[in-house]
Design a protein around this motif. Structure first.
Motif, PDB file in Angstrom:
ATOM      1  N   ASP A   1       6.541 -13.396   5.977  1.00  0.00           N
ATOM      2  CA  ASP A   1       5.152 -13.403   6.445  1.00  0.00           C
ATOM      3  C   ASP A   1       4.430 -12.123   6.056  1.00  0.00           C
ATOM      4  N   PHE A   2       5.177 -11.065   5.799  1.00  0.00           N
ATOM      5  CA  PHE A   2       4.611  -9.765   5.456  1.00  0.00           C
ATOM      6  C   PHE A   2       4.785  -9.432   3.969  1.00  0.00           C
ATOM      7  N   GLY A   3       5.073 -10.420   3.151  1.00  0.00           N
ATOM      8  CA  GLY A   3       5.180 -10.205   1.716  1.00  0.00           C
ATOM      9  C   GLY A   3       6.492  -9.599   1.260  1.00  0.00           C
ATOM     10  N   LEU A   4       7.501  -9.574   2.133  1.00  0.00           N
ATOM     11  CA  LEU A   4       8.824  -9.062   1.763  1.00  0.00           C
ATOM     12  C   LEU A   4       9.659 -10.252   1.297  1.00  0.00           C
ATOM     13  N   LEU A   5       9.475 -10.622   0.025  1.00  0.00           N
ATOM     14  CA  LEU A   5       9.998 -11.881  -0.489  1.00  0.00           C
ATOM     15  C   LEU A   5      11.313 -11.773  -1.250  1.00  0.00           C
ATOM     16  N   TYR A   6      11.714 -10.572  -1.629  1.00  0.00           N
ATOM     17  CA  TYR A   6      12.923 -10.407  -2.442  1.00  0.00           C
ATOM     18  C   TYR A   6      14.124 -11.067  -1.766  1.00  0.00           C
ATOM     19  N   ASN A   7      14.916 -11.779  -2.588  1.00  0.00           N
ATOM     20  CA  ASN A   7      16.164 -12.372  -2.120  1.00  0.00           C
ATOM     21  C   ASN A   7      16.978 -12.779  -3.340  1.00  0.00           C
ATOM     22  N   ALA A   8      18.206 -13.142  -3.127  1.00  0.00           N
ATOM     23  CA  ALA A   8      19.069 -13.600  -4.217  1.00  0.00           C
ATOM     24  C   ALA A   8      19.989 -14.683  -3.674  1.00  0.00           C
ATOM     25  N   ALA A   9      20.146 -15.729  -4.466  1.00  0.00           N
ATOM     26  CA  ALA A   9      21.054 -16.807  -4.084  1.00  0.00           C
ATOM     27  C   ALA A   9      22.495 -16.321  -4.217  1.00  0.00           C
ATOM     28  N   LEU A  10      23.353 -16.773  -3.307  1.00  0.00           N
ATOM     29  CA  LEU A  10      24.773 -16.427  -3.351  1.00  0.00           C
ATOM     30  C   LEU A  10      25.544 -17.541  -4.042  1.00  0.00           C
TER      31      LEU A  10
ATOM     32  N   ARG B   1      12.502   0.979  -0.900  1.00  0.00           N
ATOM     33  CA  ARG B   1      11.229   1.689  -1.101  1.00  0.00           C
ATOM     34  C   ARG B   1      10.441   1.144  -2.289  1.00  0.00           C
ATOM     35  N   THR B   2      11.078   0.337  -3.139  1.00  0.00           N
ATOM     36  CA  THR B   2      10.426  -0.159  -4.349  1.00  0.00           C
ATOM     37  C   THR B   2       9.533  -1.364  -4.066  1.00  0.00           C
ATOM     38  N   ASN B   3       8.866  -1.820  -5.125  1.00  0.00           N
ATOM     39  CA  ASN B   3       7.991  -2.984  -5.039  1.00  0.00           C
ATOM     40  C   ASN B   3       8.751  -4.268  -4.687  1.00  0.00           C
ATOM     41  N   ASP B   4      10.076  -4.301  -4.869  1.00  0.00           N
ATOM     42  CA  ASP B   4      10.848  -5.474  -4.448  1.00  0.00           C
ATOM     43  C   ASP B   4      10.735  -5.689  -2.937  1.00  0.00           C
ATOM     44  N   PHE B   5      10.543  -4.597  -2.199  1.00  0.00           N
ATOM     45  CA  PHE B   5      10.471  -4.674  -0.745  1.00  0.00           C
ATOM     46  C   PHE B   5       9.179  -4.035  -0.232  1.00  0.00           C
ATOM     47  N   PHE B   6       9.254  -2.800   0.263  1.00  0.00           N
ATOM     48  CA  PHE B   6       8.133  -2.189   0.974  1.00  0.00           C
ATOM     49  C   PHE B   6       7.060  -1.559   0.086  1.00  0.00           C
ATOM     50  N   ASP B   7       7.375  -1.249  -1.175  1.00  0.00           N
ATOM     51  CA  ASP B   7       6.431  -0.599  -2.074  1.00  0.00           C
ATOM     52  C   ASP B   7       5.835   0.638  -1.400  1.00  0.00           C
ATOM     53  N   ALA B   8       6.716   1.577  -1.089  1.00  0.00           N
ATOM     54  CA  ALA B   8       6.347   2.774  -0.324  1.00  0.00           C
ATOM     55  C   ALA B   8       5.244   3.591  -0.986  1.00  0.00           C
ATOM     56  N   GLU B   9       5.173   3.572  -2.299  1.00  0.00           N
ATOM     57  CA  GLU B   9       4.146   4.348  -2.987  1.00  0.00           C
ATOM     58  C   GLU B   9       2.753   3.788  -2.700  1.00  0.00           C
ATOM     59  N   THR B  10       2.627   2.479  -2.675  1.00  0.00           N
ATOM     60  CA  THR B  10       1.334   1.833  -2.420  1.00  0.00           C
ATOM     61  C   THR B  10       1.053   1.702  -0.928  1.00  0.00           C
TER      62      THR B  10
ATOM     63  N   VAL C   1       2.472  -4.461   7.548  1.00  0.00           N
ATOM     64  CA  VAL C   1       3.580  -4.127   6.656  1.00  0.00           C
ATOM     65  C   VAL C   1       3.144  -4.533   5.251  1.00  0.00           C
ATOM     66  N   ARG C   2       3.237  -3.598   4.337  1.00  0.00           N
ATOM     67  CA  ARG C   2       2.935  -3.893   2.942  1.00  0.00           C
ATOM     68  C   ARG C   2       1.510  -4.438   2.765  1.00  0.00           C
ATOM     69  N   GLY C   3       0.593  -3.939   3.600  1.00  0.00           N
ATOM     70  CA  GLY C   3      -0.806  -4.343   3.508  1.00  0.00           C
ATOM     71  C   GLY C   3      -1.128  -5.667   4.173  1.00  0.00           C
ATOM     72  N   VAL C   4      -0.138  -6.310   4.775  1.00  0.00           N
ATOM     73  CA  VAL C   4      -0.332  -7.597   5.456  1.00  0.00           C
ATOM     74  C   VAL C   4      -0.313  -7.344   6.961  1.00  0.00           C
ATOM     75  N   THR C   5      -1.345  -7.812   7.650  1.00  0.00           N
ATOM     76  CA  THR C   5      -1.470  -7.617   9.090  1.00  0.00           C
ATOM     77  C   THR C   5      -1.309  -8.958   9.791  1.00  0.00           C
ATOM     78  N   LYS C   6      -0.385  -9.000  10.738  1.00  0.00           N
ATOM     79  CA  LYS C   6      -0.095 -10.228  11.492  1.00  0.00           C
ATOM     80  C   LYS C   6       0.068  -9.883  12.970  1.00  0.00           C
ATOM     81  N   PRO C   7      -0.250 -10.839  13.852  1.00  0.00           N
ATOM     82  CA  PRO C   7      -0.006 -10.612  15.279  1.00  0.00           C
ATOM     83  C   PRO C   7       1.486 -10.666  15.591  1.00  0.00           C
ATOM     84  N   VAL C   8       1.918  -9.805  16.496  1.00  0.00           N
ATOM     85  CA  VAL C   8       3.301  -9.796  16.981  1.00  0.00           C
ATOM     86  C   VAL C   8       3.287  -9.515  18.476  1.00  0.00           C
TER      87      VAL C   8
END
Length: 185
Positions: free
Chosen positions: A153-162, A80-89, A115-122
């Motif tokens: 593509d929808f601004g969900l960029l959070y990730n971590a290297a293993l 729900r945080t800004n790292d992912f969906f930013d549910a508040e915004t 998603v997250r203010g980004v609109t794309k065709p699907v």
């Protein structure tokens, strides 16, 4: 649009609303490169209009981001945080169809996903389950719809290297909708 060649037994034109107790908005994503994490949105809504010509039908839908449930409360809160969906915004994920088509005997529902203010065709692959009347006399329709999106593509960029190589999360997200709707008009 061209005249429909679809033969759908028991087809009913009208306006349908989602029966939330018999529907699910789900997703899955690769986790640590070896398995998948699945989740749902518990609060969602949709209106489906089945036109006289099935290929002229339409759908509008939304899911409330704060209702995300992956069966792990800490992960859900992080999503729900800004790292992912930013549910508040961006409190909802929204879909609006732009067309229905038949391709090699399969139904496709084209549209735009926001998603997250980004609109794309699907495009959703659409498997129609049929029409029926429930024991209370309500006209019902059922379907399954699936699509795969790239979350980045929808601004969900959070990730971590293993440490072992690769990343915590895959880029592809499979969205699966199990739908049952009731005729409202």
């Amino acid at each position: 649009m061209a005249a429909s060649t679809l033969d759908i037994p028991g087809y009913v034109a009208g306006t349908w609303t989602i029966d939330k107790t018999h529907s699910e908005v789900g997703f899955s994503i690769r986790h640590i490169m070896i398995s998948k994490v699945r989740g749902t949105f518990k609060d969602f809504d949709a209106t489906i209009i089945t036109a006289g010509n099935p290929l002229e039908s339409s759908v509008t839908a939304s899911a409330v981001v704060a209702s995300i449930d992956t069966n792990e409360p800490n992960r859900d809160q992080h999503l729900r945080t800004n790292d992912f969906f930013d549910a508040e915004t961006y409190p909802t994920i929204d879909f609006v169809s732009t067309g229905v088509r038949e391709e090699k005997g399969d139904l496709k529902v084209d549209g735009v996903l926001t998603v997250r203010g980004v609109t794309k065709p699907v495009t959703f692959d659409f498997e129609f389950g049929g029409f029926a009347t429930d024991p209370f006399g309500n006209a019902k329709a059922g379907a399954t719809a699936t699509t795969v999106i790239n979350r980045e593509d929808f601004g969900l960029l959070y990730n971590a290297a293993l440490e072992t190589g690769g990343f915590l999360l895959g880029d592809k997200v499979t969205i699966t909708l199990e739908l049952q709707a009731v005729l409202s008009a």
